[in-house]
Design a protein around this motif. Sequence first.
Motif, short mmCIF file in Angstrom:
data_model
loop_
_atom_site.label_atom_id
_atom_site.label_comp_id
_atom_site.label_asym_id
_atom_site.label_seq_id
_atom_site.Cartn_x
_atom_site.Cartn_y
_atom_site.Cartn_z
N UNK A 1 0.83 -1.20 0.00
CA UNK A 1 0.00 0.00 0.00
C UNK A 1 0.87 1.26 0.00
N UNK A 2 1.97 1.23 0.76
CA UNK A 2 2.89 2.37 0.77
C UNK A 2 3.51 2.57 -0.61
N UNK A 3 3.89 1.45 -1.27
CA UNK A 3 4.46 1.56 -2.61
C UNK A 3 3.44 2.12 -3.60
N UNK A 4 2.20 1.63 -3.51
CA UNK A 4 1.15 2.13 -4.42
C UNK A 4 0.87 3.60 -4.18
N UNK A 5 0.85 4.01 -2.92
CA UNK A 5 0.61 5.42 -2.61
C UNK A 5 1.76 6.28 -3.08
N UNK A 6 2.99 5.79 -2.93
CA UNK A 6 4.16 6.54 -3.39
C UNK A 6 4.13 6.71 -4.90
N UNK A 7 3.78 5.63 -5.63
CA UNK A 7 3.69 5.71 -7.09
C UNK A 7 2.64 6.74 -7.50
N UNK A 8 1.52 6.80 -6.77
CA UNK A 8 0.47 7.75 -7.12
C UNK A 8 0.89 9.18 -6.83
N UNK A 9 1.53 9.41 -5.66
CA UNK A 9 1.94 10.76 -5.29
C UNK A 9 2.99 11.29 -6.26
N UNK A 10 3.96 10.46 -6.60
CA UNK A 10 5.04 10.88 -7.49
C UNK A 10 4.71 10.70 -8.96
N UNK A 11 3.51 10.15 -9.27
CA UNK A 11 3.10 9.89 -10.65
C UNK A 11 4.14 9.03 -11.37
N UNK A 12 4.59 7.97 -10.69
CA UNK A 12 5.65 7.14 -11.27
C UNK A 12 5.22 6.44 -12.53
N UNK A 13 3.93 6.11 -12.64
CA UNK A 13 3.46 5.40 -13.83
C UNK A 13 3.67 6.21 -15.10
N UNK A 14 3.78 7.52 -14.97
CA UNK A 14 3.94 8.37 -16.15
C UNK A 14 5.39 8.42 -16.64
N UNK A 15 6.36 8.24 -15.73
CA UNK A 15 7.75 8.46 -16.16
C UNK A 15 8.74 7.41 -15.69
N UNK A 16 8.36 6.52 -14.82
CA UNK A 16 9.31 5.54 -14.28
C UNK A 16 8.84 4.12 -14.61
N UNK A 17 9.75 3.23 -15.05
CA UNK A 17 11.20 3.42 -15.21
C UNK A 17 11.63 3.74 -16.62
#
Length: 413
Positions: free
Chosen positions: A18-34
């Motif tokens: 859940x922490x990883x999913x929340x971090x991905x959402x806050x940082x919008x990782x799906x848009x630019x990482x990896x």
Amino acid sequence: MIRIPDIMRLSLRQRLFRFAAKTRAVLHLDRWFPHIPLALAVGLLGAMAILNVLPDLIHLFPQLSDLAPASGLTQAPLLSALGTIPEAIVGIVLLLMAFGLLFRSRFSWAITLILTGAMLAMLLHHYGLEWSGFTIFNAIILIALLLFRRHFAHSSVAAGTLFAVISILLLLSYAVLGSYVLGAGFSPPISNLASALYFAVVTMSTVGYGDIVPKSADARFFVISIIILGITVFATSISAVIVPLLNGRMQRLLMGGERRRHCNHYLIIGDNVLAQNTYRALRARHLRALVLVPISPENAWMAQEDLMLGDATDLEVLKRAGAECALGILALRTIDSENAFIILAAKELNVPGKTVAAVQDGRNLPRLRQIGADLIISPDVLGGELLAMTLSGEEMQGDTIISKLFAAKGVEA
């Protein structure tokens, strides 16, 4: 202080997810990482490879004027000095593949993986076991490509077209250079680059007019290699462009759109005020949520990518919705019996996440406890209890409200 019922406490593994999913959402990782950092790193690796051999290539260019047509490879001594060209070619192709990685292309990932492995082998062969910064950087990219392989699964027409163009240009360069170097082995001899280009195109296209014929053994073997590579490259290039296009259309035809894997999310089942408010509250906390309803709502209150249509009591539908890796399954329909069937289906899948059921009629609380729901929420029952407590002058404590709102296993309603 209001205490959360123990039955709803997530395990350490679920909290980490859940922490990883929340971090991905806050940082919008799906848009630019990896893909973006990896594409930049691959592009930098390609540039470093070119710069690494650039001094040798510059020293080699003045000698190219001495390159004259010969009948065999042994008669072209300058070819032994061209050992730096493969590394330069790998660097150029890596620069091009970096653009494919920006689109999460599976093909670009595969080619980059092969080329970085080949470059690492060349560096280790050249420098031995002495690990320079360049070699370590290459190894790190190779490891990153393997670790993030699941993030590169797109079969795009753009990547296929890029592959086709690169393959044809490389093959054409190989055919022209080889035809000119071995020009004396042909009849009539190929004495200039224009004739070499003409012969390369005619041979690659398998037209074969017969006006230029290989005579020496090296020339004949070279022509065989052009024919085999030409057929292979053209067939592969066509498939690289056509197959992704057909796959995309077939997927939209059969699946109704792009399938997205749902995992480490909350599965909300229902289309009512409670489901809407729950979805908005979860999204406000940057937590992933997927809404599963039988028909599309008239007024969409969720993001399009967070909507899935299907029967929540169907095990296959629950599997496609990622129930087997969801953090929680929330049966929030307005009919208690439907919520009960949903919880039973979730229990049959043996889902690791918590199961929550909404109850409208307080008389159904015991039945929902019996089927094994982890948490039972009854807003209507709570409203009646709070109103009665207010009218009777009872003091309302936080723990009392929580116990009235939730009716979980082991928690008194």
